[in-house]
Scaffold this motif. Structure first.
Motif, PDB file in Angstrom:
ATOM      1  N   TYR A 167      -2.424  40.325 -26.212  1.00 21.49           N
ATOM      2  CA  TYR A 167      -2.548  38.937 -26.656  1.00 21.49           C
ATOM      3  C   TYR A 167      -1.552  38.619 -27.776  1.00 21.49           C
ATOM      4  O   TYR A 167      -0.867  37.591 -27.748  1.00 21.49           O
ATOM      5  N   LEU A 168      -1.449  39.525 -28.766  1.00 25.40           N
ATOM      6  CA  LEU A 168      -0.575  39.270 -29.911  1.00 25.40           C
ATOM      7  C   LEU A 168       0.890  39.201 -29.493  1.00 25.40           C
ATOM      8  O   LEU A 168       1.624  38.302 -29.922  1.00 25.40           O
ATOM      9  N   VAL A 182       3.247  30.705 -29.874  1.00 26.21           N
ATOM     10  CA  VAL A 182       2.032  29.901 -30.028  1.00 26.21           C
ATOM     11  C   VAL A 182       1.049  30.684 -30.894  1.00 26.21           C
ATOM     12  O   VAL A 182       1.122  31.912 -30.994  1.00 26.21           O
ATOM     13  N   ASP A 183       0.135  29.963 -31.538  1.00 25.08           N
ATOM     14  CA  ASP A 183      -0.842  30.616 -32.413  1.00 25.08           C
ATOM     15  C   ASP A 183      -1.939  31.313 -31.620  1.00 25.08           C
ATOM     16  O   ASP A 183      -2.484  32.328 -32.045  1.00 25.08           O
ATOM     17  N   ASN A 184      -2.274  30.745 -30.468  1.00 30.23           N
ATOM     18  CA  ASN A 184      -3.391  31.274 -29.687  1.00 30.23           C
ATOM     19  C   ASN A 184      -3.157  30.950 -28.213  1.00 30.23           C
ATOM     20  O   ASN A 184      -2.857  29.806 -27.871  1.00 30.23           O
ATOM     21  N   LEU A 185      -3.316  31.963 -27.332  1.00 37.96           N
ATOM     22  CA  LEU A 185      -3.122  31.720 -25.900  1.00 37.96           C
ATOM     23  C   LEU A 185      -4.146  30.757 -25.332  1.00 37.96           C
ATOM     24  O   LEU A 185      -3.931  30.152 -24.285  1.00 37.96           O
ATOM     25  N   PHE A 186      -5.281  30.624 -26.023  1.00 38.82           N
ATOM     26  CA  PHE A 186      -6.361  29.777 -25.509  1.00 38.82           C
ATOM     27  C   PHE A 186      -6.339  28.362 -26.090  1.00 38.82           C
ATOM     28  O   PHE A 186      -7.158  27.532 -25.716  1.00 38.82           O
ATOM     29  N   ALA A 223      -3.273  31.001 -21.574  1.00 38.18           N
ATOM     30  CA  ALA A 223      -3.996  32.202 -21.135  1.00 38.18           C
ATOM     31  C   ALA A 223      -4.094  32.356 -19.607  1.00 38.18           C
ATOM     32  O   ALA A 223      -3.747  33.415 -19.077  1.00 38.18           O
ATOM     33  N   PRO A 224      -4.568  31.350 -18.864  1.00 36.17           N
ATOM     34  CA  PRO A 224      -4.681  31.534 -17.415  1.00 36.17           C
ATOM     35  C   PRO A 224      -3.340  31.757 -16.721  1.00 36.17           C
ATOM     36  O   PRO A 224      -3.264  32.493 -15.731  1.00 36.17           O
TER      37      PRO A 224
END
Length: 266
Positions: A103-104, A112-116, A126-127
């Motif tokens: 993920y990191l 991006v800060d977060n995949l979600f 994420a998907p």
């Protein structure tokens, strides 16, 4: 046909007609009567339909544009992570699970800060990343899928190969963006996505009928489940004539030769 006193229809066609009726914009566009749930429903091969396929959803979908650029970027990104370092592969359940490092590193690569987190286009990364990894690890060309080509030899899409027959399943597509991820992996123009607009399971569909019954030759094995889920009791009907079949115990052989000799002797 639904206006007749007696209607013979396959369970899937009944289910899809039910879904299409619920997508209708006017009563004139429906085919089932308002009282269809009060009809007497008799299911042939009841254990197969009511138990084996009970949780299989019937789905109506529509085609919506797919963010082709995201699929291509995710496909390029998927070539970098390594199995057991960034993710684990679950072959049995056909799934790929990213770990913390996965993920990191993906977030760092995509900036991006977060995949979600939802991006400006209304989609999270994420998907797309997970589907790209699934396409890379779980789907092999000419085994699970093949490249469809036109008369000029140009690639036009991806066709799913039936694992039982080896034939290409015409018109079938993987859902949830997986089909588009495989297209991006193969460098083919990404097609539109399917969006679910209505779905129902056989269990939900047939439990609507106030009077439900069924027949099958193998219901006794599922008797407790039929009573628990549908409130239906199983009654065995004896044969009209004595059973002429003779059942012998199973026999196992260590070698093919021994089995052949026994077969000849029999």
């Amino acid at each position: 046909a639904y206006g007749c006193d007696v209607v013979y229809v396959t369970n899937s066609e009944l289910g899809f007609d039910y879904l299409r009726d619920h997508m209708a914009l006017a009563p004139s566009q429906t085919v089932l009567s308002k009282e269809f749930e009060d009809c007497f429903c008799i299911v042939d091969e009841a254990d197969s339909v009511l138990i084996d396929e009970a949780r299989t959803p019937l789905i109506l979908s529509e085609q919506v544009p797919a963010p082709a650029n995201k699929y291509k970027v995710a496909s390029q990104l998927a070539s970098a992570p390594k199995e057991k370092v960034h993710y684990t592969v679950d072959l049995k359940n056909k799934n790929v699970v990213l770990n913390q490092d996965g993920y990191l590193d993906s977030e760092r690569a995509l900036r991006v800060d977060n995949l979600f987190s939802i991006q400006a286009d209304g989609e999270a990364w994420a998907p797309f990343v997970l589907n790209a990894l699934k396409a890379k690890e779980l789907f092999k060309k000419d085994v699970e899928y093949t490249i469809l080509k036109d008369d000029s030899g140009n690639a036009t899409g991806v066709g799913i190969i039936d694992s039982f027959t080896g034939r290409v399943l015409d018109g079938r597509r993987w859902s949830d963006g997986l089909h588009q991820s495989i297209e991006a992996m193969e460098g083919i123009e990404v097609s539109k996505r399917s969006k679910v607009i209505a779905k129902v399971t056989y269990q939900s569909l047939f439990r609507m009928f106030t009077r439900l019954a069924g027949m099958t030759g193998t219901a006794m094995a599922d008797a407790s489940e039929l009573e628990l889920v549908y409130g239906l009791r199983v009654t065995p009907v004896p044969t009209a004539l004595p059973i002429a079949r003779r059942d012998y115990p199973d026999v196992a052989f260590k070698t093919r030769e021994a089995a052949n000799q026994a077969l000849v002797k029999e």
